[in-house]
Motif scaffolding. Structure first.
Motif, PDB file in Angstrom:
ATOM      1  N   LEU B   4     -31.163 -60.703 -66.376  1.00 29.86           N
ATOM      2  CA  LEU B   4     -30.265 -60.494 -67.510  1.00 29.86           C
ATOM      3  C   LEU B   4     -29.119 -59.578 -67.124  1.00 29.86           C
ATOM      4  CD1 LEU B   4     -32.436 -60.222 -70.730  1.00 29.86           C
ATOM      5  CD2 LEU B   4     -30.893 -62.033 -70.019  1.00 29.86           C
ATOM      6  N   GLN B  11     -21.061 -62.455 -65.641  1.00 29.35           N
ATOM      7  CA  GLN B  11     -20.422 -63.390 -66.565  1.00 29.35           C
ATOM      8  C   GLN B  11     -19.046 -62.919 -67.025  1.00 29.35           C
ATOM      9  OE1 GLN B  11     -23.006 -64.448 -69.770  1.00 29.35           O
ATOM     10  NE2 GLN B  11     -21.314 -65.323 -70.877  1.00 29.35           N
ATOM     11  N   GLN B  15     -15.499 -64.610 -66.019  1.00 28.78           N
ATOM     12  CA  GLN B  15     -14.748 -65.195 -67.126  1.00 28.78           C
ATOM     13  C   GLN B  15     -13.394 -64.541 -67.266  1.00 28.78           C
ATOM     14  OE1 GLN B  15     -17.280 -65.011 -70.467  1.00 28.78           O
ATOM     15  NE2 GLN B  15     -18.052 -67.065 -70.150  1.00 28.78           N
ATOM     16  N   ARG B  16     -13.374 -63.228 -67.084  1.00 34.12           N
ATOM     17  CA  ARG B  16     -12.106 -62.545 -67.206  1.00 34.12           C
ATOM     18  C   ARG B  16     -11.113 -63.101 -66.173  1.00 34.12           C
ATOM     19  NH1 ARG B  16     -13.763 -56.866 -67.061  1.00 34.12           N
ATOM     20  NH2 ARG B  16     -15.360 -57.469 -68.538  1.00 34.12           N
ATOM     21  N   VAL B  19     -10.079 -66.491 -67.401  1.00 38.23           N
ATOM     22  CA  VAL B  19      -9.165 -66.347 -68.542  1.00 38.23           C
ATOM     23  C   VAL B  19      -7.795 -65.904 -68.041  1.00 38.23           C
ATOM     24  CG1 VAL B  19      -8.673 -64.963 -70.578  1.00 38.23           C
ATOM     25  CG2 VAL B  19     -10.939 -65.926 -70.251  1.00 38.23           C
ATOM     26  N   GLY B 279      -5.996 -76.660 -79.046  1.00 42.26           N
ATOM     27  CA  GLY B 279      -6.440 -75.276 -79.175  1.00 42.26           C
ATOM     28  C   GLY B 279      -5.869 -74.293 -78.180  1.00 42.26           C
ATOM     29  N   VAL B 280      -5.243 -74.789 -77.121  1.00 46.49           N
ATOM     30  CA  VAL B 280      -4.755 -73.891 -76.073  1.00 46.49           C
ATOM     31  C   VAL B 280      -3.311 -74.215 -75.738  1.00 46.49           C
ATOM     32  CG1 VAL B 280      -5.130 -73.086 -73.713  1.00 46.49           C
ATOM     33  CG2 VAL B 280      -7.067 -73.842 -75.075  1.00 46.49           C
ATOM     34  N   GLN B 332     -16.325 -72.886 -67.234  1.00 42.61           N
ATOM     35  CA  GLN B 332     -16.735 -72.113 -68.405  1.00 42.61           C
ATOM     36  C   GLN B 332     -17.983 -72.709 -69.035  1.00 42.61           C
ATOM     37  OE1 GLN B 332     -13.932 -70.907 -71.325  1.00 42.61           O
ATOM     38  NE2 GLN B 332     -13.702 -69.090 -70.074  1.00 42.61           N
ATOM     39  N   LEU B 336     -21.723 -71.065 -69.738  1.00 40.79           N
ATOM     40  CA  LEU B 336     -22.374 -71.059 -71.043  1.00 40.79           C
ATOM     41  C   LEU B 336     -23.810 -71.540 -70.921  1.00 40.79           C
ATOM     42  CD1 LEU B 336     -22.273 -70.911 -74.162  1.00 40.79           C
ATOM     43  CD2 LEU B 336     -21.508 -73.256 -74.132  1.00 40.79           C
ATOM     44  N   ILE B 337     -24.003 -72.621 -70.177  1.00 41.84           N
ATOM     45  CA  ILE B 337     -25.349 -73.174 -70.030  1.00 41.84           C
ATOM     46  C   ILE B 337     -26.249 -72.187 -69.296  1.00 41.84           C
ATOM     47  CG2 ILE B 337     -26.669 -74.959 -68.836  1.00 41.84           C
ATOM     48  CD1 ILE B 337     -24.460 -76.906 -69.635  1.00 41.84           C
ATOM     49  N   ALA B 339     -26.002 -69.008 -69.274  1.00 38.11           N
ATOM     50  CA  ALA B 339     -26.319 -67.915 -70.189  1.00 38.11           C
ATOM     51  C   ALA B 339     -27.410 -68.323 -71.160  1.00 38.11           C
ATOM     52  CB  ALA B 339     -25.060 -67.494 -70.947  1.00 38.11           C
ATOM     53  N   ARG B 340     -27.330 -69.563 -71.630  1.00 32.21           N
ATOM     54  CA  ARG B 340     -28.326 -70.043 -72.577  1.00 32.21           C
ATOM     55  C   ARG B 340     -29.693 -70.135 -71.936  1.00 32.21           C
ATOM     56  NH1 ARG B 340     -26.564 -75.137 -76.163  1.00 32.21           N
ATOM     57  NH2 ARG B 340     -24.701 -74.267 -77.083  1.00 32.21           N
TER      58      ARG B 340
END
Lengths: 516, 354
Positions: B4, B11, B15-16, B19, B279-280, B332, B336-337, B339-340
């Protein structure tokens, strides 16, 4: 009816609410009364009508009849904006965020703090988000996009949204389904503090341990109707389970004993990240194995991986002892598998095509002469199967789209049986089919098993599983938690295995690391 | 270190970075543009350092810049407007006809007429899409042909000539303020206004929300239909404006005006970082994309590359941009996967704690 009104009245009150979609009654008589400063559990089987009830409160659906009051005032929401304006916040199992926008914008969309000249005051917005997150005791960068957040954090965003709206009624629809232990604890702590602020909370969950841990009152629903409301202190898990299942397993499902033969399908250690883990089971010739569990437990995903529609990360699938290559449905068909998916209209049928073309679709290769496919050949191949399954069509040229659900299901079945499979995987065989036809589909499956076909049946209807399956495998959160023989299977023990989650299974290696 | 912890630290950092990459898309495109201009100027200094070169650099992309701004707004809501080329042509011809009828009409009023007419055509698109629940690509493909058809049957082989316009109008197409052509200034003002609106207004942000996830927007209670309608009206109005600018700049309007420019507008938006899935993106990115597209087309002949390759290079740019977007979203998604899965792997022990 659910209890007497507390001093000051209920925050949320629904009585005898009904809602139908076409001819299907999703909610016959739903009642729920939640006091402020209370966490109220709403429990029930799949299809008991919980989600419909929630969607009525959220303004997604409009009720057909019944009483709906907020803080004693009659309300009628035509849109989600209405319900929000009245102080209702709903947190769905899969939070509905805008993945491309920052978490802060997700919280304040449509009501961002404005500075001079009606411009969005971003500094104030971020500060407010920081304040909300601090109040919730979480560390989330308010500038990061919502995409990639864990489900737990997405829910925290939804809760932050609800708090910033100053919602007086919060509904959480299975919020813990995708959460880890630590995350559940965090969510519960937040829920309790919201309760102490005198908000009314509705908590939908299939996990009884959580219900008993968190809630003070519980309402049970079954078959779209209200059953009971009790104080948590006055009830037990057994009582709740009995009220949830409550219906008799009738002889509607006439599985005739069949000779169980050799192992046909052998699945070993199948895992797929985030969907299911370490799934092992066998299906024998003539045997119907039921895959039971709650919606979202991962049953369909397992079936799709076995058939090769989806990839899997580890494990292997064998038919008659030889390996079936992963992620290749055509190899699976060659190995003798047939797969009738859950959504017939989308995945099982060429809906605008004729019956014969649909039936002959999978065996086309064998039918074509020099690359050409004639209607005659298609009709010849389709005829016997359609006849055997008693597909009620005026002719084989009739289009599938005009047929009833039951007949569509038969066409899909006929299509796959024409490939002469050894194993039939069938997902929700009777969903959307009327009661009479249901029995017919069941009789058919039973007959096919009698002829030595191995059948893996996924079903969310407990009576169907119990009536049809020789063996019930219960899937919970991506793992098989029980393997129950026909004679030992009862609604209670299947339901328990489907809800009692994985805490009873041997602990995972990561446990130590996380709790340490 | 537990799994974890690894996830928690790895993560956000990754991601930063991702982004950051997405955010710098406009900068990346601008940098590519500068490099191309520099290299081409090095090869032939007239490309930049001559009054003609400087003017062409600024004036050539102006029309596409205006269209790209409108297109960006529409694409951000997860739609597309293919009819803008026909709207441009039809409005340009209308402008000529208006001046022939009333030669003394004040020029600003003609701009208002063009904007209003374009908005009307955009409204037709918007109404059909928002209420007919038909995908925008189908509706606007239809109106592309319908508007062009109306234009053809109205104009025939007729054309409007520079002599039909008052000289004050024609001058707009050639005049410059501080060496910056007026039409370019118009395009920049449009970009500034629309960009400012999208960034600072509540309703502006709602365009992004709708494009990011329309179902979530409906659940949220956002006025989805109204916003989508507005996006198409805006796109139409800007195409109308571009039509007037077209008339001012070229002086002649025949029935071929604006033919095929709609796809360039889509391409410009995509190159500039407006995600085709909605959206972007920013209008400033789309504008830079338009400048890059036009400038590359003008630079290639300097390098002795034939016309055939010009098209291919534009195509490669679009494909490259889309590949970049796809890679970004794929990574991305994988995060996500992962993390899940970690969330699943963790124990679900809640038992007696309180």
């Amino acid at each position: 009816m659910p209890g007497t009104a507390p001093e000051g009245g209920f925050a949320l009150e629904l009585r005898d609410v009904a809602k139908s979609f076409g001819s299907v009654a999703a909610l016959r008589s739903g009642s729920l009364a939640v006091a402020p400063g209370s966490i109220h559990a709403l429990v029930g089987e799949n299809g008991a009508g919980k989600s419909t009830l929630v969607k009525i409160v959220a303004g997604v659906h409009r009720r057909d009849s019944g009483v709906f009051r907020l803080h004693g005032t009659d309300v009628d929401f035509g849109s989600t904006a209405d319900s929000k304006a009245s102080g209702v916040a709903v947190i769905y199992q899969e939070p509905t965020l805008f993945p491309d926008l920052s978490v802060t914008e997700n919280i304040f969309m449509g009501r961002q703090p404005l500075g001079t000249g009606r411009r969005i005051d971003r500094a104030a917005m971020y500060a407010e988000a920081e304040r909300l997150f601090a109040g919730l005791g979480v560390h989330i960068d308010p500038r990061r996009p919502a995409r990639g957040l864990s489900i737990a954090d997405q829910q925290i965003i939804e809760i932050a949204k609800a708090i910033s709206l100053d919602a007086s009624v919060l509904i959480m629809d299975e919020p813990t389904a995708a959460l880890s232990g630590v995350e559940v604890e965090r969510l519960f702590a937040v829920a309790r503090s919201l309760r102490d602020e005198n908000r009314a909370l509705v908590f939908i969950s299939h996990r009884f341990d959580e219900v008993f841990d968190l809630c003070d009152t519980v309402t049970v629903m079954r078959d779209g109707a209200y059953i009971s409301t009790q104080s948590i202190a006055d009830t037990t898990v057994d009582q709740l389970v009995a009220q949830m299942v409550g219906r008799e397993v009738t002889d509607l499902f006439p599985k005739t004993p069949a000779e169980i033969g050799d192992v046909v399908l052998d699945v070993e250690g199948l895992s797929s990240a985030g969907l299911f883990r370490d799934v092992s089971f066998q299906v024998r010739a003539g045997e119907i194995v039921g895959l039971a569990g709650l919606v979202g437990a991962g049953r369909s995903e397992i079936a799709r991986a076995v058939f090769g529609v989806d990839r899997y990360d580890a494990g292997r699938v064998r038919m008659h002892g030889s390996d079936v290559p992963a992620h290749r449905p055509r190899a699976a068909i060659r190995a003798g598998m047939a797969f009738v998916p859950e959504d017939r209209r989308k995945q099982g049928l060429v809906i605008d095509e004729s019956v014969s073309r649909n039936v002959a679709g999978v065996i086309r290769r064998g039918l074509s002469k020099a690359g050409f496919l004639t209607s005659g050949a298609e009709n010849r191949a389709a005829g016997p199967w359609a006849g055997r399954l008693e597909v009620k069509t005026s002719s084989l040229d009739m289009h599938a789209t005009t047929m009833s659900g039951g007949n569509q299901q038969k066409v899909v079945l006929a299509k796959w049986l024409a490939t002469e499979p050894k194993l039939l995987i069938i997902d929700e065989p009777t969903r959307g089919i009327d009661v009479g036809t249901k029995a017919e589909v069941h009789r058919l499956l039973s007959e096919l098993a009698g002829q030595g076909l191995a059948i893996l049946m996924i079903s969310s209807e407990l009576p169907e599983v119990l009536g049809m399956a020789d063996r019930v495998l219960v899937v919970c959160e991506g793992r098989i938690t029980a393997d129950i023989a026909r004679d030992d299977a009862t609604p209670e023990n299947v339901m328990r295995a489907a809800t009692a989650s994985i805490q009873h299974s041997p602990s995972q290696p990561v446990d130590a690391e996380v709790t340490a | 270190m537990s799994q974890l912890d690894i996830a928690a630290s790895a993560q956000p950092r990754l991601q930063r970075a991702l982004v950051g990459l997405a955010k710098s898309r406009e900068i990346t495109v601008a940098a590519v543009l500068v490099v191309i201009i520099a290299l081409t100027t090095f090869k032939s200094d007239g490309f930049l350092f001559s009054s003609d070169g400087w003017r062409n650099l600024l004036v050539s992309p102006a029309l596409l810049m205006i269209l790209a701004v409108g297109q960006a707004v529409v694409i951000i809501t997860r739609n597309v407007d293919l009819s803008v080329g026909s709207t441009l042509g039809l409005t340009a011809y209308l402008t000529g006809k208006v001046f022939i009828q009333w030669p003394d009409l004040p020029v600003p009023l003609v701009f208002v007429i063009g904007l209003a007419f374009g908005a009307l055509l955009g409204l037709v698109n918007g109404v059909l899409i928002a209420f007919g629940r038909v995908p925008a690509i189908v509706i606007t493909l239809g109106t592309l042909y319908v508007y062009r058809g109306i234009f053809l049957s109205w104009a025939g082989s007729d054309r409007v000539n520079a002599s039909d316009f008052p000289s004050s109008f024609n001058e707009l197409g050639t005049k410059a303020i501080l060496t910056i052509p007026v039409v370019t200034i118009i395009a920049l003002v449009v970009m500034g206004l629309v960009g400012y609106y999208l960034y600072t207004a509540r309703s502006g942000r709602e365009f992004y929300a709708i494009g990011s996830d329309e179902d979530a927007a409906k659940l949220y209670g956002l006025p989805v239909t109204r916003r989508v309608l507005l996006a198409f009206v805006l796109s139409g109005a800007l195409a109308g404006l571009a039509g007037v600018v077209y008339a001012a700049r070229y002086g002649t309007v025949s029935s071929g005006a604006g033919l095929g420019i709609e796809l360039q507008a889509v391409g410009a938006a995509v190159i500039g970082g407006v995600a085709i899935a909605g959206g972007v993106g920013t209008v400033w990115g789309a504008t830079i994309g338009a400048v890059l597209l036009i400038t590359i087309n003008r630079a290639l002949p300097v390098w002795g590359i034939s016309d055939f390759w010009q098209q291919a290079v534009v195509g490669a740019l679009i494909l490259g941009a889309i590949t970049l977007d796809r890679l970004y979203s794929r990574r991305q998604e994988r995060l996500l996967i992962a993390a899940r899965d970690l969330a699943h792997a963790a124990p679900t022990k809640v038992g007696t704690a309180s």
